[in-house]
Write a protein that holds these residues in place. Structure first.
Motif, short mmCIF file in Angstrom:
data_model
loop_
_atom_site.label_atom_id
_atom_site.label_comp_id
_atom_site.label_asym_id
_atom_site.label_seq_id
_atom_site.Cartn_x
_atom_site.Cartn_y
_atom_site.Cartn_z
N GLN A 7 0.83 -1.21 0.00
CA GLN A 7 0.00 0.00 0.00
C GLN A 7 0.87 1.25 0.00
O GLN A 7 0.58 2.22 -0.72
N ALA A 8 1.91 1.24 0.83
CA ALA A 8 2.80 2.41 0.92
C ALA A 8 3.50 2.67 -0.41
O ALA A 8 3.64 3.83 -0.83
N VAL A 9 3.92 1.61 -1.08
CA VAL A 9 4.57 1.77 -2.39
C VAL A 9 3.59 2.38 -3.40
O VAL A 9 3.95 3.27 -4.19
N SER A 10 2.34 1.93 -3.38
CA SER A 10 1.32 2.46 -4.29
C SER A 10 1.10 3.95 -4.06
O SER A 10 1.05 4.75 -5.00
N ILE A 11 0.98 4.33 -2.80
CA ILE A 11 0.74 5.74 -2.46
C ILE A 11 1.97 6.58 -2.80
O ILE A 11 1.86 7.70 -3.33
N ALA A 12 3.16 6.05 -2.51
CA ALA A 12 4.40 6.77 -2.81
C ALA A 12 4.52 7.03 -4.30
O ALA A 12 4.99 8.11 -4.72
N ALA A 13 4.10 6.07 -5.12
CA ALA A 13 4.16 6.25 -6.58
C ALA A 13 3.27 7.40 -7.02
O ALA A 13 3.66 8.21 -7.89
N ILE A 14 2.10 7.52 -6.42
CA ILE A 14 1.20 8.63 -6.77
C ILE A 14 1.82 9.96 -6.38
O ILE A 14 1.84 10.91 -7.18
N LEU A 15 2.35 10.04 -5.17
CA LEU A 15 2.94 11.29 -4.69
C LEU A 15 4.17 11.67 -5.51
O LEU A 15 4.42 12.84 -5.78
N PHE A 16 4.94 10.66 -5.92
CA PHE A 16 6.14 10.91 -6.73
C PHE A 16 5.77 11.47 -8.09
O PHE A 16 6.51 12.27 -8.68
N ALA A 17 4.59 11.06 -8.61
CA ALA A 17 4.16 11.52 -9.94
C ALA A 17 3.59 12.93 -9.92
O ALA A 17 3.41 13.54 -10.98
N LEU A 18 3.32 13.47 -8.73
CA LEU A 18 2.79 14.84 -8.65
C LEU A 18 3.89 15.85 -8.95
O LEU A 18 5.06 15.63 -8.60
N PRO A 19 3.56 16.96 -9.57
CA PRO A 19 4.57 17.99 -9.84
C PRO A 19 5.17 18.53 -8.54
O PRO A 19 4.44 18.71 -7.55
N PRO A 20 6.46 18.79 -8.50
CA PRO A 20 7.09 19.31 -7.28
C PRO A 20 6.61 20.71 -6.90
O PRO A 20 6.85 21.15 -5.78
N THR A 21 5.95 21.37 -7.84
CA THR A 21 5.44 22.72 -7.54
C THR A 21 4.17 22.68 -6.69
O THR A 21 3.77 23.71 -6.13
N LEU A 22 3.55 21.51 -6.60
CA LEU A 22 2.33 21.39 -5.80
C LEU A 22 2.67 21.22 -4.33
O LEU A 22 3.33 20.25 -3.94
N GLN A 23 2.24 22.17 -3.52
CA GLN A 23 2.45 22.07 -2.08
C GLN A 23 1.27 22.67 -1.33
O GLN A 23 0.66 23.64 -1.77
N ILE A 24 0.96 22.06 -0.20
CA ILE A 24 -0.09 22.59 0.66
C ILE A 24 0.47 23.69 1.55
O ILE A 24 -0.16 24.72 1.75
N THR A 25 1.67 23.45 2.07
CA THR A 25 2.35 24.43 2.94
C THR A 25 3.71 24.75 2.33
O THR A 25 4.68 24.01 2.55
N PRO A 26 3.81 25.81 1.56
CA PRO A 26 5.06 26.14 0.86
C PRO A 26 6.26 26.34 1.78
O PRO A 26 7.41 26.16 1.35
N ASP A 27 6.03 26.69 3.04
CA ASP A 27 7.14 26.92 3.97
C ASP A 27 7.76 25.61 4.45
O ASP A 27 8.86 25.61 5.01
N LEU A 28 7.08 24.51 4.22
CA LEU A 28 7.58 23.21 4.65
C LEU A 28 8.37 22.56 3.51
O LEU A 28 7.94 22.61 2.36
N PRO A 29 9.55 21.99 3.81
CA PRO A 29 10.30 21.29 2.74
C PRO A 29 9.43 20.23 2.06
O PRO A 29 8.65 19.53 2.73
N LEU A 30 9.57 20.14 0.74
CA LEU A 30 8.70 19.25 -0.04
C LEU A 30 8.77 17.81 0.46
O LEU A 30 7.75 17.13 0.58
N TRP A 31 9.98 17.33 0.76
CA TRP A 31 10.13 15.92 1.15
C TRP A 31 9.44 15.63 2.48
O TRP A 31 8.92 14.52 2.68
#
Length: 337
Positions: free
Chosen positions: A111-135
């Motif tokens: 399950q974690a691998v599946s979710i990680a794949a989705i998050l990895f495919a998202l553009p790095p410009t997408l952030q909920i809290t820009p002040d927080l490091p993306l990783w």
């Protein structure tokens, strides 16, 4: 949305409902033969009942949502197709677990691998809290999504409760999409899932003739988590919290309480508030009616938070939503005379 997009979304919902019901009816004999859910310590049912209707619900949801995206000139990002693939993988894991239980560790890892794949495919410009490091943000989102996928499965332990959760939430997401506050592809997913769940509802009506099974509840959790993530990316974090607040509260409080008691949290149990409600004298239909009405109220609050667009208002609305959920949980945990 344009008129054509509105019509397409409505048609997607209706088609999904009809296809889901037809497919569930078609696979019913096979599920009786191969996928019977036997009553255990967690169960609310008393007799063996076929599970696996989620095969139809998820297949129809992905088919209708995918066709809707293909029909309209929707910007289908790579992450969307990864989501569809991850949904199929998690549904497959659930199907195997329905037939022959898988140990906790490999199930969570896949399950974690599946979710990680989705998050990895998202553009790095997408952030909920820009002040927080993306990783850090993506790591927290991975944990949150993994928990949500599983809590939807944990909460799917009573006839019609998932119907009472999914239909108001997805209907609200469709309406939010109509207002232009969600990507069109997300609105299609919500409409297809709403319709497929409506098609499943007659079979799960108390006393249920069929259950979703892990093949349904796990990927439903993933698809809902995606919709909430899109809400958060659209700067509607309060709405993303409010819509699933009952499930979040019931499952999370139950988990923390069991951890505090040093109970083995991976074993079946009847500690959720909705389960305690039936033990405390509530009829099943009373529980699901209460959850349904609560979710409509939470959806209204979510809509207000989007419409008013104020940090102070969001805080107030979140508090109101929390109070409403707390009152329901307290009611469920109080024995009736």
């Amino acid at each position: 949305m344009s008129s054509f997009e509105l019509i397409t979304t409505f048609v997607a919902l209706i088609v999904a409902a009809v296809l889901s019901a037809v497919c569930i009816k078609a696979i019913h004999p096979l599920l009786i033969r191969y996928a019977m859910a036997r009553p255990n310590a967690r169960s609310s049912h008393k007799v063996p009942t076929p599970q696996g209707a989620g095969i139809a619900v998820i297949s129809v949801t992905l088919l209708v949502a995918g066709l809707s995206v293909a029909v309209l000139p929707v910007s289908a990002t790579p992450a969307l197709w990864v989501l569809f693939g991850a949904t199929i993988l998690i549904a497959t894991i659930g199907a195997i677990d329905d037939l022959r239980p898988i140990s906790v560790t490999p199930r969570l890892l896949l399950q974690a691998v599946s979710i990680a794949a989705i998050l990895f495919a998202l553009p790095p410009t997408l952030q909920i809290t820009p002040d927080l490091p993306l990783w850090i943000e993506r790591g927290l989102l991975l944990l949150a999504a993994l928990w949500f996928v599983n809590l939807v499965n944990f909460m799917d332990g009573l006839d019609w409760i998932t119907v009472a959760e999914v239909i108001p939430i997805t209907a609200a997401l469709v309406l939010i999409g109509f207002s232009g506050q969600l990507p069109l592809s997300t609105a299609f997913i919500a409409a297809a899932l709403c319709g497929a769940t409506l098609g499943f509802a007659p079979f799960n009506r108390p006393v249920a003739k069929m259950f979703l099974g892990d093949v349904g509840s796990l990927p439903v959790g993933l698809l809902l988590a995606w919709c909430f993530l899109q809400l958060a990316y659209a700067h509607h974090l309060a709405a993303a919290i409010l819509l699933p607040l009952y499930y979040l509260a019931d499952a999370t409080i139950t988990l923390l309480r069991r951890l505090a008691k040093r109970e083995p949290v991976w074993l079946a149990h009847r500690s959720h508030f909705y389960q305690r409600a039936t033990d405390n004298g509530f009829a099943v239909i009373e529980v699901v009616r209460t959850v349904f009405v609560l979710n409509i109220g939470l959806a209204v609050l979510a809509g207000l938070s989007i419409y008013l667009r104020s940090a102070i208002t969001d805080t107030t609305i979140l508090v109101l939503g929390g109070i409403a959920v707390a009152l329901v949980l307290r009611s469920f945990s109080t024995p009736r005379r």
